[in-house]
Each structure stands twice: as structure tokens, then as C-alpha cells.
Design an enzyme around this catalytic site. Structure first.
Site, PDB file in Angstrom:
ATOM      1  N   ALA A  29     -41.066  12.388  15.534  1.00 12.17           N
ATOM      2  CA  ALA A  29     -41.325  12.989  16.843  1.00 12.17           C
ATOM      3  C   ALA A  29     -42.741  12.738  17.344  1.00 12.17           C
ATOM      4  O   ALA A  29     -42.986  12.714  18.553  1.00 12.17           O
ATOM      5  CB  ALA A  29     -41.052  14.491  16.785  1.00 12.17           C
ATOM      6  N   GLN A 107     -36.105   8.718  13.745  1.00 15.57           N
ATOM      7  CA  GLN A 107     -35.495  10.036  13.634  1.00 15.57           C
ATOM      8  C   GLN A 107     -35.314  10.668  15.013  1.00 15.57           C
ATOM      9  O   GLN A 107     -34.725  11.741  15.124  1.00 15.57           O
ATOM     10  CB  GLN A 107     -36.376  10.948  12.776  1.00 15.57           C
ATOM     11  CG  GLN A 107     -36.582  10.461  11.352  1.00 15.57           C
ATOM     12  CD  GLN A 107     -37.649  11.261  10.631  1.00 15.57           C
ATOM     13  OE1 GLN A 107     -38.788  10.826  10.512  1.00 15.57           O
ATOM     14  NE2 GLN A 107     -37.294  12.437  10.149  1.00 15.57           N
ATOM     15  N   HIS A 125     -30.548   9.795  13.502  1.00 13.51           N
ATOM     16  CA  HIS A 125     -30.109  11.103  13.996  1.00 13.51           C
ATOM     17  C   HIS A 125     -29.321  10.984  15.303  1.00 13.51           C
ATOM     18  O   HIS A 125     -29.106  11.987  15.984  1.00 13.51           O
ATOM     19  CB  HIS A 125     -31.307  12.039  14.197  1.00 13.51           C
ATOM     20  CG  HIS A 125     -31.966  12.437  12.913  1.00 13.51           C
ATOM     21  ND1 HIS A 125     -33.270  12.886  12.838  1.00 13.51           N
ATOM     22  CD2 HIS A 125     -31.501  12.455  11.633  1.00 13.51           C
ATOM     23  CE1 HIS A 125     -33.578  13.155  11.578  1.00 13.51           C
ATOM     24  NE2 HIS A 125     -32.518  12.899  10.833  1.00 13.51           N
ATOM     25  N   CYS A 136     -10.585  14.852  21.928  1.00 12.25           N
ATOM     26  CA  CYS A 136      -9.936  13.635  22.442  1.00 12.25           C
ATOM     27  C   CYS A 136     -10.518  12.351  21.864  1.00 12.25           C
ATOM     28  O   CYS A 136      -9.949  11.271  22.072  1.00 12.25           O
ATOM     29  CB  CYS A 136     -10.051  13.579  23.964  1.00 12.25           C
ATOM     30  SG  CYS A 136      -9.266  14.951  24.825  1.00 12.25           S
ATOM     31  N   CYS A 161      -9.466  17.181  28.601  1.00 15.37           N
ATOM     32  CA  CYS A 161      -9.028  18.459  28.029  1.00 15.37           C
ATOM     33  C   CYS A 161      -9.939  19.631  28.383  1.00 15.37           C
ATOM     34  O   CYS A 161      -9.663  20.764  27.988  1.00 15.37           O
ATOM     35  CB  CYS A 161      -8.904  18.341  26.512  1.00 15.37           C
ATOM     36  SG  CYS A 161     -10.497  18.186  25.669  1.00 15.37           S
ATOM     37  N   SER A 199     -44.208  11.007  11.676  1.00 15.92           N
ATOM     38  CA  SER A 199     -43.219  11.805  10.950  1.00 15.92           C
ATOM     39  C   SER A 199     -43.903  12.577   9.836  1.00 15.92           C
ATOM     40  O   SER A 199     -44.692  12.008   9.070  1.00 15.92           O
ATOM     41  CB  SER A 199     -42.126  10.914  10.352  1.00 15.92           C
ATOM     42  OG  SER A 199     -41.249  11.683   9.544  1.00 15.92           O
TER      43      SER A 199
END
EC number: 2.3.1.286
Length: 254
Positions: A29, A107, A125, A136, A161, A199
Site C-alpha cells: 500500500a 498486494q 489480492h 450466476c 438475479c 509493504s
């Protein structure tokens, strides 16, 4: 980990990258915070300092409390949709185009490596580019929901749906996408250099990827503001602004 002056360390990192036959990058991030995407653990601004991830970002929440889930997701999705890649993303794309980086493993779910024109991106991720109907088995592009979800915060639903659609990201209680994970693991097991950017290496199993590289005797370079469990195993550790670091590295090798 060997102590160097900042200039010596950047020069050493550049030399190792130029000598590498199969270099890979793992991003977290921290590479996207200059693009105004919040990270997860920074004091005061991190997403998990404001929310319990098991209450807002789990598969159980999606199924049982979908409004809570989408209330958490929509601001993040909106930020990611309008965000633009920063010079760190663009610099990694240039390194890949020059043949110096074989894969960008991320990530992140913000799509900024794609926007920066990196090619071999492995999203362990997932990403928010698509939404899926679990009933569906139909996928929809995020673009279908810009007006309704991104702008008006109306949870996306399946056209067939009417079920709520799940973003194609890995939630808590879910396994990582097998193809992406296997691809990432292969690159780490075959690389001779891995560069970790932004990270904290706290989220498993992604945090194990540099370990696979170390087991192959690869060089490990880390640039992140916070300490990581692998700092002592790394050849070089930087605590620099990610844009400054990547810009200096690109300048030295290209």
C-alpha cells in the site's frame, strides 16, 4: 544488512538491479499513498486503524451485512477509480519496459500499476476492475457502476438475479486467487533479486514471497517507512519516500 550512506546504498541497489537476470518487485500500500490512496496501518490514516477488517472486509460481512461492506468499500473504490499513478508506479513501468524487472507482484487492489502501463502485473489480492455475481458466475466491469456505485454509493447488483456483486478482491476468510499466487510464487522462487516497495510484510501469505526468493539466494532490497520482519535478512533497507527512491533508482539504471 550492511550499513551504507544513502548515496552509496542507492548506487549499490542500482548495481544489483543492473546485474540481475530475473528481478521482481513486490509492492504494498505504501507505493500508492502518494496517489492519495490510504494504506492500512499508518497511525491515524490507515484503514485498519479506523475499522476492524473482520467487521467490514470479510466474506461473512459481504454475505450477512452487505450494507456495512459496501459502506466501507465505496469510498475506497471511489478514491482508487479517480486516482492516478504516481512517479513510483511510472518508474517501475519504465524499469519493466527496459527489461530490468520481469514481474510486478502487488498486494494492492487499486489498479494503479495497470494505469502506469506495467505489463506483467500479478495481483495477489485481486483488483476492483471487475465485480462478480457469486450465484450466476457472471462478471461485470467496474465501469458499469461508475454512476450508481462510485458516485451515488448504490451497491452493485447482478442484472440476472439481483444479487449483490462482490468485487474481484480477496476478502478476509477467502483464499488468494490460485493462478496469481502460483505465478507470484514461481517468480519469487526463480528470481535473483526481489525489491519490496511500500509493504510492511505483515499480511500473509503475501509476506512469505520474499522468503521464497531468499531461499533461492536472491538479493532482497526493501524500501518502506515501517520496519519489516525481514529487515535483518535484506541486503539493503531504505526508509525513503517511495517516489524519491524509485526516481533515484531509475535515474541510476536508465
Amino acid at each position: 544488512m550492511i550499513s551504507h550512506s544513502p548515496d552509496q546504498a542507492i548506487a549499490q541497489a542500482a548495481s544489483l538491479l543492473k546485474q540481475a537476470r530475473h528481478a521482481v518487485v513486490l509492492t504494498g500500500a505504501g507505493i500508492s499513498t502518494p496517489s492519495e490512496i490510504p494504506d492500512f496501518r499508518s497511525a491515524g490514516s490507515g484503514l485498519w486503524t479506523k475499522n476492524d477488517p473482520m467487521r467490514v472486509a470479510s466474506l461473512t460481512t459481504f454475505h450477512r451485512r452487505p450494507q456495512d461492506f459496501f459502506d466501507w468499500l465505496q469510498p475506497l473504490a471511489r478514491q482508487a477509480y479517480y486516482a492516478r499513478p504516481n512517479p513510483a508506479h511510472l518508474g517501475l513501468a519504465r524499469l519493466e519496459q527496459a527489461g530490468l524487472v520481469k514481474a510486478v507482484i502487488t498486494q494492492n487492489i487499486d489498479d494503479l500499476h495497470h494505469k502506469a502501463s506495467s505489463q506483467n502485473i500479478i495481483e495477489v489480492h485481486g483488483s476492483m476492475r471487475t465485480f462478480e455475481c457469486l450465484r450466476c458466475q457472471v462478471s461485470y466491469p467496474l465501469e458499469d457502476f461508475v454512476t450508481t456505485f462510485i458516485e451515488r454509493a448504490e451497491p452493485p447488483r447482478c442484472a440476472h438475479c439481483n444479487s449483490f456483486l462482490k468485487p474481484a478482491i480477496t476478502l478476509y476468510e477467502e483464499m488468494l486467487p490460485a493462478e496469481a499466487w502460483n505465478n507470484a510464487q514461481w517468480h519469487c522462487e526463480h528470481c535473483d533479486l526481489i525489491l519490496v516497495i511500500g509493504s510492511s510484510l505483515e499480511t500473509v501469505p503475501a509476506a512469505h514471497l520474499p522468503v521464497f526468493a531468499l531461499e533461492n539466494n536472491a538479493h532482497l532490497l526493501i524500501n518502506t517507512f515501517s520496519p519489516t520482519p525481514l529487515d535483518l535478512e535484506a541486503e539493503l533497507v531504505f526508509r525513503q519516500d517511495v517516489v524519491e527512491f524509485i526516481s533515484q533508482l531509475v535515474q541510476q539504471v536508465l
